[in-house]
Motif scaffolding. Structure first.
Motif, PDB file in Angstrom:
ATOM      1  N   TYR A  37      30.886  28.487  70.712  1.00  0.00           N
ATOM      2  CA  TYR A  37      31.414  27.534  69.729  1.00  0.00           C
ATOM      3  C   TYR A  37      32.718  26.892  70.194  1.00  0.00           C
ATOM      4  O   TYR A  37      32.971  25.721  69.902  1.00  0.00           O
ATOM      5  CB  TYR A  37      31.622  28.245  68.392  1.00  0.00           C
ATOM      6  CG  TYR A  37      31.916  27.304  67.239  1.00  0.00           C
ATOM      7  CD1 TYR A  37      31.004  26.328  66.860  1.00  0.00           C
ATOM      8  CD2 TYR A  37      33.123  27.388  66.540  1.00  0.00           C
ATOM      9  CE1 TYR A  37      31.269  25.456  65.816  1.00  0.00           C
ATOM     10  CE2 TYR A  37      33.400  26.531  65.484  1.00  0.00           C
ATOM     11  CZ  TYR A  37      32.474  25.562  65.128  1.00  0.00           C
ATOM     12  OH  TYR A  37      32.742  24.708  64.092  1.00  0.00           O
ATOM     13  N   ASP A  38      33.549  27.645  70.936  1.00  0.00           N
ATOM     14  CA  ASP A  38      34.792  27.069  71.447  1.00  0.00           C
ATOM     15  C   ASP A  38      34.510  25.839  72.298  1.00  0.00           C
ATOM     16  O   ASP A  38      35.200  24.822  72.216  1.00  0.00           O
ATOM     17  CB  ASP A  38      35.561  28.098  72.282  1.00  0.00           C
ATOM     18  CG  ASP A  38      36.197  29.190  71.431  1.00  0.00           C
ATOM     19  OD1 ASP A  38      36.132  29.087  70.188  1.00  0.00           O
ATOM     20  OD2 ASP A  38      36.755  30.147  72.011  1.00  0.00           O
ATOM     21  N   GLU A  39      33.468  25.944  73.121  1.00  0.00           N
ATOM     22  CA  GLU A  39      33.080  24.828  73.985  1.00  0.00           C
ATOM     23  C   GLU A  39      32.588  23.641  73.158  1.00  0.00           C
ATOM     24  O   GLU A  39      32.880  22.475  73.473  1.00  0.00           O
ATOM     25  CB  GLU A  39      31.978  25.300  74.930  1.00  0.00           C
ATOM     26  CG  GLU A  39      31.647  24.353  76.048  1.00  0.00           C
ATOM     27  CD  GLU A  39      30.608  24.936  76.990  1.00  0.00           C
ATOM     28  OE1 GLU A  39      29.400  24.677  76.769  1.00  0.00           O
ATOM     29  OE2 GLU A  39      30.997  25.671  77.908  1.00  0.00           O
ATOM     30  N   LYS A  40      31.857  23.931  72.083  1.00  0.00           N
ATOM     31  CA  LYS A  40      31.334  22.863  71.214  1.00  0.00           C
ATOM     32  C   LYS A  40      32.475  22.130  70.517  1.00  0.00           C
ATOM     33  O   LYS A  40      32.451  20.905  70.365  1.00  0.00           O
ATOM     34  CB  LYS A  40      30.381  23.457  70.168  1.00  0.00           C
ATOM     35  CG  LYS A  40      29.190  24.230  70.749  1.00  0.00           C
ATOM     36  CD  LYS A  40      28.288  23.344  71.558  1.00  0.00           C
ATOM     37  CE  LYS A  40      26.986  24.034  71.967  1.00  0.00           C
ATOM     38  NZ  LYS A  40      27.156  25.149  72.893  1.00  0.00           N
ATOM     39  N   ILE A  41      33.485  22.884  70.086  1.00  0.00           N
ATOM     40  CA  ILE A  41      34.640  22.278  69.415  1.00  0.00           C
ATOM     41  C   ILE A  41      35.440  21.423  70.392  1.00  0.00           C
ATOM     42  O   ILE A  41      35.913  20.328  70.045  1.00  0.00           O
ATOM     43  CB  ILE A  41      35.537  23.376  68.788  1.00  0.00           C
ATOM     44  CG1 ILE A  41      34.881  23.938  67.529  1.00  0.00           C
ATOM     45  CG2 ILE A  41      36.925  22.840  68.462  1.00  0.00           C
ATOM     46  CD1 ILE A  41      34.766  22.958  66.372  1.00  0.00           C
ATOM     47  N   GLU A  42      35.564  21.877  71.613  1.00  0.00           N
ATOM     48  CA  GLU A  42      36.274  21.106  72.641  1.00  0.00           C
ATOM     49  C   GLU A  42      35.552  19.783  72.897  1.00  0.00           C
ATOM     50  O   GLU A  42      36.180  18.722  73.019  1.00  0.00           O
ATOM     51  CB  GLU A  42      36.365  21.924  73.926  1.00  0.00           C
ATOM     52  CG  GLU A  42      37.174  21.263  75.034  1.00  0.00           C
ATOM     53  CD  GLU A  42      38.640  21.092  74.669  1.00  0.00           C
ATOM     54  OE1 GLU A  42      39.214  20.042  75.029  1.00  0.00           O
ATOM     55  OE2 GLU A  42      39.208  21.993  74.020  1.00  0.00           O
ATOM     56  N   PHE A  43      34.225  19.844  72.979  1.00  0.00           N
ATOM     57  CA  PHE A  43      33.431  18.632  73.193  1.00  0.00           C
ATOM     58  C   PHE A  43      33.641  17.642  72.049  1.00  0.00           C
ATOM     59  O   PHE A  43      33.823  16.443  72.267  1.00  0.00           O
ATOM     60  CB  PHE A  43      31.950  18.991  73.315  1.00  0.00           C
ATOM     61  CG  PHE A  43      31.057  17.816  73.589  1.00  0.00           C
ATOM     62  CD1 PHE A  43      30.793  17.416  74.890  1.00  0.00           C
ATOM     63  CD2 PHE A  43      30.493  17.087  72.545  1.00  0.00           C
ATOM     64  CE1 PHE A  43      29.975  16.317  75.153  1.00  0.00           C
ATOM     65  CE2 PHE A  43      29.685  15.990  72.799  1.00  0.00           C
ATOM     66  CZ  PHE A  43      29.421  15.614  74.101  1.00  0.00           C
ATOM     67  N   LEU A  44      33.634  18.146  70.808  1.00  0.00           N
ATOM     68  CA  LEU A  44      33.803  17.274  69.641  1.00  0.00           C
ATOM     69  C   LEU A  44      35.187  16.640  69.623  1.00  0.00           C
ATOM     70  O   LEU A  44      35.330  15.460  69.280  1.00  0.00           O
ATOM     71  CB  LEU A  44      33.577  18.073  68.356  1.00  0.00           C
ATOM     72  CG  LEU A  44      33.727  17.308  67.043  1.00  0.00           C
ATOM     73  CD1 LEU A  44      32.767  16.126  66.983  1.00  0.00           C
ATOM     74  CD2 LEU A  44      33.499  18.234  65.847  1.00  0.00           C
ATOM     75  N   SER A  45      36.201  17.392  69.999  1.00  0.00           N
ATOM     76  CA  SER A  45      37.562  16.850  70.010  1.00  0.00           C
ATOM     77  C   SER A  45      37.687  15.690  70.996  1.00  0.00           C
ATOM     78  O   SER A  45      38.474  14.759  70.788  1.00  0.00           O
ATOM     79  CB  SER A  45      38.579  17.939  70.348  1.00  0.00           C
ATOM     80  OG  SER A  45      38.493  18.322  71.715  1.00  0.00           O
ATOM     81  N   ASN A  46      36.911  15.734  72.082  1.00  0.00           N
ATOM     82  CA  ASN A  46      36.923  14.654  73.063  1.00  0.00           C
ATOM     83  C   ASN A  46      36.028  13.481  72.654  1.00  0.00           C
ATOM     84  O   ASN A  46      36.305  12.330  72.991  1.00  0.00           O
ATOM     85  CB  ASN A  46      36.459  15.178  74.429  1.00  0.00           C
ATOM     86  CG  ASN A  46      37.447  16.149  75.038  1.00  0.00           C
ATOM     87  OD1 ASN A  46      38.656  15.944  74.952  1.00  0.00           O
ATOM     88  ND2 ASN A  46      36.960  17.219  75.656  1.00  0.00           N
ATOM     89  N   LEU A  47      34.956  13.787  71.920  1.00  0.00           N
ATOM     90  CA  LEU A  47      34.030  12.739  71.483  1.00  0.00           C
ATOM     91  C   LEU A  47      34.619  11.908  70.348  1.00  0.00           C
ATOM     92  O   LEU A  47      34.442  10.687  70.295  1.00  0.00           O
ATOM     93  CB  LEU A  47      32.711  13.377  71.021  1.00  0.00           C
ATOM     94  CG  LEU A  47      31.623  12.434  70.498  1.00  0.00           C
ATOM     95  CD1 LEU A  47      31.137  11.500  71.600  1.00  0.00           C
ATOM     96  CD2 LEU A  47      30.459  13.238  69.925  1.00  0.00           C
TER      97      LEU A  47
END
Length: 276
Positions: A37-47
């Motif tokens: 989930y940490d990786e998913k949140i990082e992706f969303l913050s960049n998107l």
């Protein structure tokens, strides 16, 4: 008979209330399986459109805590309000995150039926998708983002209403939230200081209505005012005020991190005083 009809009506009401309570308790991780989930949140913050998602007033124990809190509470609201859209074959579903890209494309959370053997979780998270992404074409219509208010006037401070402050209650119940240097003061002095900074906040409201920042908490719209104890140019706490029977009542305060979490659910706050 009349008795039987009353019984059935009561039974239906109890069932309806039970479903509502169950919906309110549904959490994102009970709804869907996530890998990293940490990786998913990082992706969303960049998107998503550029925004500060980390605290500056306290430690970040996990990446982007403001964004995590935002997604968690957004999901609870869309689930309760029935704003999750299923594909025609029932294999996929999405909900509107309320976030957009730099090009103003809406961003959706995209799920597929969970095929893991023995899992009690129905869905598997695929990723965050823009409205133009191919996967989103699976849906005949796109779900709306959540709405936290019915009347826009609730978001703006009404100068015609009295503001009643319970300073003793604010200090006693929230003492641990005050700055350490303030805690060393006599509580009578703290009360005078608190009343003074609230008067300053009222003056700021007359100059700029955006000083009162709306927040969503426990199903209600409240307003946040700055409490500047150490310096008039920087808030230390946020005073919570709520419209109760035609007047504003203030009986609690929040740390700035608590306040930004609640305020961000409605919209990115104007950074006059409340910012990560």
């Amino acid at each position: 008979s009349v008795v039987y009809k009353k019984f059935k009506k009561k039974e239906q009401e109890l069932k309806k209330n039970f479903i509502k309570k169950k919906k309110k308790k549904m959490r994102l991780f009970d709804y869907s399986w996530f890998d990293n989930y940490d990786e998913k949140i990082e992706f969303l913050s960049n998107l998503a459109m550029s925004e500060k998602w980390d605290y500056t007033n306290s430690e970040n124990f996990k990446p982007h805590p403001i964004l995590r809190n935002y997604i968690d509470h957004t999901f609870k609201k869309v689930y309760t309000d029935g704003l999750i859209e299923n594909s025609s074959d029932g294999e996929y579903c999405i909900f509107n995150t309320g976030l957009v890209t730099e090009n103003q494309e809406e961003i959706f959370a995209f799920f597929q039926k969970n095929k893991k053997q023995g899992s009690t979780i129905d869905w598997y998270f695929i990723g965050w998708k823009k409205e133009s992404d191919r996967e989103i074409l699976k849906f005949a219509r796109l779900p709306e983002n959540v709405n936290y208010f019915d009347n826009a006037s609730d978001l703006i401070f009404n100068h015609k209403l009295d503001l009643r402050i319970n300073a003793d209650h604010i200090i006693e119940d929230n003492f641990d939230r005050f700055p350490e240097i303030i805690k060393k003061m006599d509580k009578h002095m703290i009360k005078n200081l608190l009343n003074g900074t609230i008067d300053d906040a009222k003056k700021r409201l007359k100059r700029n209505y955006k000083t009162a920042i709306p927040q969503y908490y426990n199903g209600n719209i409240q307003l946040l005012l700055p409490i500047c104890l150490m310096s008039k140019s920087k808030a230390d706490l946020a005073l919570v005020i709520e419209n109760c029977n035609g007047s504003y009542r203030a009986s609690t305060c929040l740390t700035l991190d608590m306040a930004i979490n609640n305020a961000r659910l409605i919209a990115k706050p104007d950074d006059e005083w409340l910012k990560p």
